[in-house]
Design a protein around this motif. Sequence first.
Motif, PDB file in Angstrom:
ATOM      1  N   MET A   1    -100.890 -18.967 -71.935  1.00 32.46           N
ATOM      2  CA  MET A   1    -101.476 -17.701 -72.372  1.00 32.46           C
ATOM      3  C   MET A   1    -100.392 -16.666 -72.642  1.00 32.46           C
ATOM      4  N   ARG A   2     -99.405 -16.571 -71.744  1.00 30.44           N
ATOM      5  CA  ARG A   2     -98.340 -15.581 -71.935  1.00 30.44           C
ATOM      6  C   ARG A   2     -97.580 -15.811 -73.232  1.00 30.44           C
ATOM      7  N   ARG A   3     -97.291 -17.095 -73.540  1.00 28.34           N
ATOM      8  CA  ARG A   3     -96.553 -17.410 -74.769  1.00 28.34           C
ATOM      9  C   ARG A   3     -97.357 -17.039 -75.999  1.00 28.34           C
ATOM     10  N   ARG A   4     -98.699 -17.330 -75.955  1.00 25.49           N
ATOM     11  CA  ARG A   4     -99.530 -16.978 -77.111  1.00 25.49           C
ATOM     12  C   ARG A   4     -99.567 -15.470 -77.307  1.00 25.49           C
ATOM     13  N   THR A   5     -99.640 -14.729 -76.198  1.00 28.59           N
ATOM     14  CA  THR A   5     -99.653 -13.258 -76.286  1.00 28.59           C
ATOM     15  C   THR A   5     -98.360 -12.727 -76.868  1.00 28.59           C
ATOM     16  N   LEU A   6     -97.242 -13.286 -76.423  1.00 31.53           N
ATOM     17  CA  LEU A   6     -95.938 -12.854 -76.912  1.00 31.53           C
ATOM     18  C   LEU A   6     -95.817 -13.072 -78.406  1.00 31.53           C
ATOM     19  N   LEU A   7     -96.204 -14.271 -78.858  1.00 26.59           N
ATOM     20  CA  LEU A   7     -96.047 -14.570 -80.280  1.00 26.59           C
ATOM     21  C   LEU A   7     -97.012 -13.770 -81.126  1.00 26.59           C
ATOM     22  N   ALA A   8     -98.201 -13.529 -80.598  1.00 29.38           N
ATOM     23  CA  ALA A   8     -99.149 -12.718 -81.353  1.00 29.38           C
ATOM     24  C   ALA A   8     -98.635 -11.302 -81.515  1.00 29.38           C
ATOM     25  N   GLY A   9     -98.061 -10.748 -80.437  1.00 27.01           N
ATOM     26  CA  GLY A   9     -97.504  -9.400 -80.524  1.00 27.01           C
ATOM     27  C   GLY A   9     -96.351  -9.331 -81.478  1.00 27.01           C
ATOM     28  N   ALA A  10     -95.506 -10.363 -81.472  1.00 27.71           N
ATOM     29  CA  ALA A  10     -94.357 -10.376 -82.371  1.00 27.71           C
ATOM     30  C   ALA A  10     -94.799 -10.486 -83.811  1.00 27.71           C
ATOM     31  N   ALA A  11     -95.832 -11.296 -84.055  1.00 22.20           N
ATOM     32  CA  ALA A  11     -96.276 -11.514 -85.431  1.00 22.20           C
ATOM     33  C   ALA A  11     -96.735 -10.213 -86.067  1.00 22.20           C
ATOM     34  N   GLY A  12     -97.247  -9.303 -85.244  1.00 22.67           N
ATOM     35  CA  GLY A  12     -97.710  -8.042 -85.801  1.00 22.67           C
ATOM     36  C   GLY A  12     -96.605  -7.135 -86.251  1.00 22.67           C
ATOM     37  N   THR A  13     -95.381  -7.372 -85.792  1.00 23.51           N
ATOM     38  CA  THR A  13     -94.295  -6.450 -86.118  1.00 23.51           C
ATOM     39  C   THR A  13     -93.114  -7.120 -86.784  1.00 23.51           C
ATOM     40  N   LEU A  14     -93.143  -8.446 -86.925  1.00 22.64           N
ATOM     41  CA  LEU A  14     -91.926  -9.123 -87.373  1.00 22.64           C
ATOM     42  C   LEU A  14     -91.435  -8.692 -88.744  1.00 22.64           C
ATOM     43  N   PRO A  15     -92.128  -9.027 -89.847  1.00 28.40           N
ATOM     44  CA  PRO A  15     -91.482  -8.755 -91.125  1.00 28.40           C
ATOM     45  C   PRO A  15     -91.633  -7.299 -91.539  1.00 28.40           C
ATOM     46  N   LEU A  16     -90.883  -6.424 -90.952  1.00 26.56           N
ATOM     47  CA  LEU A  16     -90.867  -5.030 -91.372  1.00 26.56           C
ATOM     48  C   LEU A  16     -89.767  -4.881 -92.398  1.00 26.56           C
ATOM     49  N   GLN A  76     -87.883  -5.992 -87.713  1.00 23.40           N
ATOM     50  CA  GLN A  76     -87.802  -5.273 -86.441  1.00 23.40           C
ATOM     51  C   GLN A  76     -89.000  -5.621 -85.584  1.00 23.40           C
ATOM     52  N   ALA A  77     -88.771  -5.790 -84.282  1.00 25.84           N
ATOM     53  CA  ALA A  77     -89.845  -6.035 -83.325  1.00 25.84           C
ATOM     54  C   ALA A  77     -89.488  -5.400 -81.995  1.00 25.84           C
ATOM     55  N   ASP A  78     -90.496  -5.250 -81.155  1.00 34.54           N
ATOM     56  CA  ASP A  78     -90.351  -4.578 -79.866  1.00 34.54           C
ATOM     57  C   ASP A  78     -90.009  -5.591 -78.779  1.00 34.54           C
ATOM     58  N   GLY A  79     -88.782  -5.488 -78.247  1.00 36.17           N
ATOM     59  CA  GLY A  79     -88.381  -6.345 -77.140  1.00 36.17           C
ATOM     60  C   GLY A  79     -88.820  -5.828 -75.791  1.00 36.17           C
ATOM     61  N   GLN A  80     -89.417  -4.631 -75.758  1.00 34.31           N
ATOM     62  CA  GLN A  80     -89.976  -4.033 -74.543  1.00 34.31           C
ATOM     63  C   GLN A  80     -88.948  -3.883 -73.413  1.00 34.31           C
ATOM     64  N   ASN A  81     -87.658  -3.887 -73.771  1.00 34.80           N
ATOM     65  CA  ASN A  81     -86.571  -3.772 -72.789  1.00 34.80           C
ATOM     66  C   ASN A  81     -86.615  -4.886 -71.742  1.00 34.80           C
ATOM     67  N   ARG A  82     -87.216  -6.006 -72.099  1.00 30.86           N
ATOM     68  CA  ARG A  82     -87.320  -7.148 -71.188  1.00 30.86           C
ATOM     69  C   ARG A  82     -86.463  -8.296 -71.703  1.00 30.86           C
ATOM     70  N   ALA A  83     -85.672  -8.868 -70.808  1.00 30.98           N
ATOM     71  CA  ALA A  83     -84.772  -9.946 -71.191  1.00 30.98           C
ATOM     72  C   ALA A  83     -85.530 -11.158 -71.711  1.00 30.98           C
ATOM     73  N   ASP A  84     -86.649 -11.526 -71.059  1.00 32.04           N
ATOM     74  CA  ASP A  84     -87.368 -12.728 -71.469  1.00 32.04           C
ATOM     75  C   ASP A  84     -88.010 -12.565 -72.840  1.00 32.04           C
ATOM     76  N   ILE A  85     -88.639 -11.427 -73.077  1.00 30.53           N
ATOM     77  CA  ILE A  85     -89.291 -11.196 -74.365  1.00 30.53           C
ATOM     78  C   ILE A  85     -88.253 -11.083 -75.481  1.00 30.53           C
ATOM     79  N   SER A  86     -87.170 -10.362 -75.225  1.00 24.62           N
ATOM     80  CA  SER A  86     -86.133 -10.188 -76.248  1.00 24.62           C
ATOM     81  C   SER A  86     -85.487 -11.517 -76.598  1.00 24.62           C
ATOM     82  N   ALA A  87     -85.202 -12.353 -75.603  1.00 24.75           N
ATOM     83  CA  ALA A  87     -84.607 -13.656 -75.861  1.00 24.75           C
ATOM     84  C   ALA A  87     -85.566 -14.548 -76.649  1.00 24.75           C
ATOM     85  N   GLN A  88     -86.869 -14.491 -76.308  1.00 22.26           N
ATOM     86  CA  GLN A  88     -87.846 -15.307 -77.024  1.00 22.26           C
ATOM     87  C   GLN A  88     -87.965 -14.870 -78.484  1.00 22.26           C
TER      88      GLN A  88
END
Length: 407
Positions: A1-16, A76-88
């Motif tokens: 679930m966490r991985r799906r949430t992360l990718l869904a959030g990224a997809a909303g902001t990726l190709p800026l 551009q995407a939001d890494g939320q200042n988190r190492a795990d999200i930014s690395a992913q």
Amino acid sequence: MRRRTLLAGAAGTLPLLAAPGLLRAQSTSRPVQLGLVSDMGGPFRDVGGPGQRVAAELAVQDFGGSVLGRQIVVRQADGQNRADISAQLAREWIDREGVDALADGAASSAGLAIQEVCRERKRVYLITGPATSDMTGARCSPYGMQFGYDTYALSHGTATALTKAGGDTWFFITADYAFGHALERDATNAVRANGGRVLGAVKAPLNTSDFSSFLIQARASGAKVVGLANAGTDLQNCVKQAAEFGLTRGGRVRMATLLVQIPDVVSLGHQTCEGMVFTDSFYWDMSDKARAFAARFQQRIPQHPPGLQHAGVYGATLHWLKAVQAAGSTDADAVVAAMKSTPMNDMYNENVRIREDGRAMHRMYLWQVKPASEAKSRFDFCRLVADIPPEEAWRPMSEGGCPLVRS
């Protein structure tokens, strides 16, 4: 679930992408892509955030919009200042989207994680958000280059000046993550090197809203200088609450704001910041070229002039594109070699070289916020106190512990 949430959030902001008409495609080949992992809604939004994309796109525009006959795309995407999200995000961009280089990174902990991904995947990382000097020290990478500032330069400029001026006892309020720890460490070294003493320190979590208990401890220490080893809205909250506490009333205690950026001054207000001394590599009003860049930046973000992170990502992006052109390739090894062998030249850097450890050797400056009564325009905040040459501003390469440095 966490991985799906992360990718869904990224997809909303990726190709800026850049604004229509900004980029000019010259072929149907795969575009050359730069990915910005930023803080889009946290404590570093104003000092970095959307402004990083604006600055990168201005560099793309100035370069001409294409390189090697290929369109240049900024993501551009939001890494939320988190190492795990930014690395992913970095892995997804490189593995699935073919991103050629990463930039920004916001929090130092996130930036260190991005640097490891770029090392593994052999991608250029333009470090413009993370400030820890470990990026070019023990944690350095053959593909990472740091622009604009770091904790060594920030702390040594301000801490040296205040200690020499009589502020020989210090207490630190420190952000409890990689950036704050490095800033306190580097400032402590500067204080002690100039004959001062550190009486104590306290760690405050990221996104702290109430600094009252930390400020009480600082006052109880009896230190002449309270060093703020934090940034963004954490810094702003700390400065505001220190004023409410009357911590500096009577001039017995000075606040050492070790990382202040112009958007912070805008947010705090000119009168609140009067007399504040800080170290920076860029000020929007420092030259005709800087003023022209600021005017273009403020067409997109009118709320404040660009700060050092925005200038850093502009210069880094432009230098990277020039290196891609010179190398005739986006291959990271070839591009890094070109970046380190060719001096940087842009709207605020003149013949700036990048060292073996990845540190861009900018000049640094000591600024003071002048009285609001002396301001000639809305954002006329600072007067120059000292010009710090590169060899004095940055940590000697022999002291950083970077394994890339030949003994």
